[in-house]
Each structure stands twice: as C-alpha cells, then as structure tokens.
Design a protein around this motif. Sequence first.
Motif, PDB file in Angstrom:
ATOM      1  N   ARG A 220      25.888   1.822  61.751  1.00 59.57           N
ATOM      2  CA  ARG A 220      25.799   2.055  62.465  1.00 59.57           C
ATOM      3  C   ARG A 220      25.005   3.954  62.283  1.00 59.57           C
ATOM      4  O   ARG A 220      24.829   4.714  62.339  1.00 59.57           O
ATOM      5  CB  ARG A 220      27.007   2.616  63.208  1.00 59.57           C
ATOM      6  N   ARG A 221      26.174   4.067  61.181  1.00 54.75           N
ATOM      7  CA  ARG A 221      25.876   5.379  59.945  1.00 54.75           C
ATOM      8  C   ARG A 221      24.262   5.213  59.249  1.00 54.75           C
ATOM      9  O   ARG A 221      23.609   5.992  58.909  1.00 54.75           O
ATOM     10  CB  ARG A 221      26.639   5.455  58.812  1.00 54.75           C
ATOM     11  N   VAL A 222      23.951   3.949  58.833  1.00 49.55           N
ATOM     12  CA  VAL A 222      22.949   3.384  58.747  1.00 49.55           C
ATOM     13  C   VAL A 222      21.597   3.850  59.638  1.00 49.55           C
ATOM     14  O   VAL A 222      20.445   4.957  59.293  1.00 49.55           O
ATOM     15  CB  VAL A 222      22.282   2.110  58.144  1.00 49.55           C
ATOM     16  N   GLY A 223      21.911   3.973  61.315  1.00 45.91           N
ATOM     17  CA  GLY A 223      21.008   3.752  62.402  1.00 45.91           C
ATOM     18  C   GLY A 223      20.579   6.063  62.298  1.00 45.91           C
ATOM     19  O   GLY A 223      19.681   6.053  62.460  1.00 45.91           O
ATOM     20  N   GLY A 266      19.340   0.899  65.656  1.00 44.86           N
ATOM     21  CA  GLY A 266      18.210   1.692  65.778  1.00 44.86           C
ATOM     22  C   GLY A 266      17.930   1.497  64.058  1.00 44.86           C
ATOM     23  O   GLY A 266      16.941   2.892  63.451  1.00 44.86           O
ATOM     24  N   MET A 267      17.481   0.575  63.844  1.00 44.07           N
ATOM     25  CA  MET A 267      17.170   0.425  61.875  1.00 44.07           C
ATOM     26  C   MET A 267      15.604  -0.525  62.562  1.00 44.07           C
ATOM     27  O   MET A 267      14.800  -0.482  60.955  1.00 44.07           O
ATOM     28  CB  MET A 267      17.799  -0.105  61.358  1.00 44.07           C
ATOM     29  N   ARG A 271       8.369   1.896  58.756  1.00 50.85           N
ATOM     30  CA  ARG A 271       8.652   2.036  57.825  1.00 50.85           C
ATOM     31  C   ARG A 271       9.852   1.409  57.294  1.00 50.85           C
ATOM     32  O   ARG A 271      10.828   1.941  56.420  1.00 50.85           O
ATOM     33  CB  ARG A 271       9.159   4.001  57.264  1.00 50.85           C
ATOM     34  N   SER A 272       9.790   0.321  58.205  1.00 49.44           N
ATOM     35  CA  SER A 272      10.932  -0.534  57.895  1.00 49.44           C
ATOM     36  C   SER A 272      10.769  -1.759  57.594  1.00 49.44           C
ATOM     37  O   SER A 272       9.557  -2.539  57.962  1.00 49.44           O
ATOM     38  CB  SER A 272      12.040  -0.199  59.357  1.00 49.44           C
ATOM     39  N   VAL A 273      11.202  -2.173  56.578  1.00 49.17           N
ATOM     40  CA  VAL A 273      10.846  -3.295  55.591  1.00 49.17           C
ATOM     41  C   VAL A 273      11.803  -4.367  55.499  1.00 49.17           C
ATOM     42  O   VAL A 273      12.675  -3.961  54.812  1.00 49.17           O
ATOM     43  CB  VAL A 273      10.394  -3.380  54.109  1.00 49.17           C
TER      44      VAL A 273
END
Length: 446
Positions: A220-223, A266-267, A271-273
């Motif tokens: 969640r914090r990553v999101g 939400g990840m 720009r997400s790989v």
Amino acid sequence: MTEQTEVRRRAFRGCIVYCRHDPGEGNDPEALEVHEDGVLVVADGRVEAEGPAAQLLPTLGPETEISDQRGRLIIPGMVDCHIHFAQTDIIASYGEQLLTWLERYTFPVEGRFGDAELASETAEFFLDELLRNGTTSALVLGTVHAVSAEAVLDAAHRRGMRLSAGKVLMDRNAPDYLRDTAETGYRDSRALIERWHGVDRLAYAITPRFAPTSSDEQLRRVGELARAYPDTYVHTHVAENPAEVAWVSELFPWSRSYLDVYDRFGMLRERSVYAHCIHLDDGDRRRMAETGAVMGFCPTSNLFLGSGLFDYAAARDAGVGVGLATDVGGGTSFSMLRTAAEAYKVAQLQGTSLSAARLLYLVTLAGAEALSVADRIGGFRPGREADLVVLDPAATPLLARRSAAAGDITERLFALLTLGDDRCIAETWVAGRCLHRRGADSGAGG
C-alpha cells in the motif's frame, strides 16, 4: 574509466546502424537506418548529425576530431532493463530454482550490503563491467539497505551514465537481517527519491522485491509513493516461476492473478517495469497494455533457473512494451549481445524468429522505450544523448571469418548479435565521453 582530453566536437566514421522504430514481425525495411560508410557527429555530449560520409565529411571544420572506425559498426549504447548489482558475486551459482536460489545464494550475499565500503566497491566494478559490455543505461536493483542504492547511483553519476536504481523493499518472508518495515521502507525510499531522482541523468526506481516479501501494508505504501512521484519507476518481479506463482496465490487469496496483486495496490502505470512475466494469461497482458506497464525479458536467467520461456510474440501482440534484460546474477552474462542470442533461441522454441533488426531493436531502442527515454537515448537522431558503442566484427577469428562471408549488413549484424560478447566491444561512449576502450587500462577519469 578511460581518460581522455576534452573535445567539444567529434565525428565517428564507420558503419552507422540504428533502429528508427520496432521492425516488427515483417521486418519493416524503414525501421533500420544504415550508412555503410557513415559519419556520426557529436558535440557537447549530444548527436549533432548523422549520415553518409560523402555528405558530412566536407562540412566538418578542422576543429572536429575524426575517429576512424571504418570496418566496424557504430550502434547506440545498449540498455539493460533489469539487473541486480549486489548479485555480481553470485553469478553462475550452481543448481537451484528461484525460491531456493534466493535462500541459498541471494539473501546471504545481499545481507553484506549494509557495509558502505563493500557497496561502493561492488558498484564501481559493476558499472565498469556494464561499460565493458557496451551497456550505457540500466535499471538496477540494490538491496534492502539505502546505502546500496546510494552507492550505485553515486558511481553512475560520476560516470555521467543514464541509470535508474532503488533500494529493495522487503518486510516479510526474508531473513531478519534483510527486512525493513512498511514505514522505514517508505521513509528511506522517499528520502532517496528526494536526494537522487532527476539529478543529471539519474532516476529513482521504487523497488519492492516481489509480492511475497512485502506485506499488504508495505505494498500500500509503495502505491502511495508511485502516485506521489509519477515520474519515478516502479520496478519488481512477477510470474517468474511456477512455485512462486502458487505461493502468491496462497499469500493473496483475494487476487485474480499474481499481477493483480500489484494492480490492486496501484502499482501498474507508465514507468512500471515487471521482470520475467512468464506465467501470465491474456487478461494480465491486456491489463499491462492498458496501464502502460512494461515487461523485462530475461532469457538467460529464465533458462538458467529453469523458470520457463517468455512469450515475446504474445506480449507484443497484446501491445505491451518489452525491454531486454540480463538479470545478473540469475542471468549468466553482463553482455547484451549474449542475452540477445538467447532471446533469439527462446523465441525460436515458440515459433517466432527475431530478425537481426529486431534483435538490434531489443538491445537498444526497445529498452529506451521501456524506460520512457526513447526521446533521449536508443538512436542517433540529432539531439539525442551521445551514448554509443563501437562493435568489432573481427573481434575473434570465428567472427572475422563469418563476417567476411556475410552478404549484407543484416547478415553481419545477425552474426555479431549471435556470436558476439564483450570481446566485440571496441569502445563505449557515454554522453560523448569514452568510458571504455578495449585493451586500455582501467582507472579513474573520463
């Protein structure tokens, strides 16, 4: 790094080859730009012009230094879309599949990277090895220690490289000495973003290791970070190994799929790989295409760890961007040339033949597109940053013999991309500066 006298304007003469866009399955003849006797003009770290030698040489004044590379190929700097710098010393570790390999080899070596001196020394070696193999840009994982990300970003900054990296986030299902918490991971990542993201050619990557080693709260914090800093990268692994996929299903019983775990937090965004992406279904691929998330194709590690075969054709048919990656240390070579050769074989096993042009695209422009920097690197259009590699088609007796028998540039290029390795890298230039020259002594400078 190779020392050199500062020259504001330089021209390279040789066979200039680069991709304008993806050649596709039909090998679009307009995709590959070739000047058999060409000139590439570089000024103040950027491409000023490129074209036939007969056209450009008369325009160069006496102040322009000319590097004569006739008989060699000049291509854009290669881009590695997924690699672990802290795993340099466990490359070629014997005999395990993913989850056991992590426990036996990866976690013990990564546990040492709280030592700033070790992290710095490894980062220096790692980047020199990238450059020796013609890789000028990379997306890099550190360890759970903030100092690991600091070390590799600092070393890249001093070299002027376009590089992205981040500290790993991991608060469960890992040894105590390698865990952070949801709060400390968030806090450390945010501090690193504020310190490094956007500094010269650097970018930060928010880096949960993979879903099993992060709690719901950490994800969640990553999101939250991904939303707060939309121009950073989100960098992680997905669907690499069947046992890993089954474990994710147990840990997140509410998820439709492994990829869905990341999506719910939400990840998935531009720009997400996501490295590996082997055991996905069509719904996963559609969702990646919809969100702009991209895949990292890691053929040598997927083969070495027995994880499976990446379906390149299915990914591209779904409209998902794909970048090529060495994935050292599960991957078995720093060389993007060797990695391309293995990508060709993986595709062949699934009925897809990757042409010479498409292999060149994979090691250069595709990576730039995957990292959303194709307006800056990956080709030689004027204004691009002057990252380039000089390839020697006579680097080994066999390659020299095969190249001499080749009929045209695509045949010569395919031989290089199939038989080539670090010995073929005559020179590596980063932003107009030579940072590797074959046979030159290593040392600080540049």
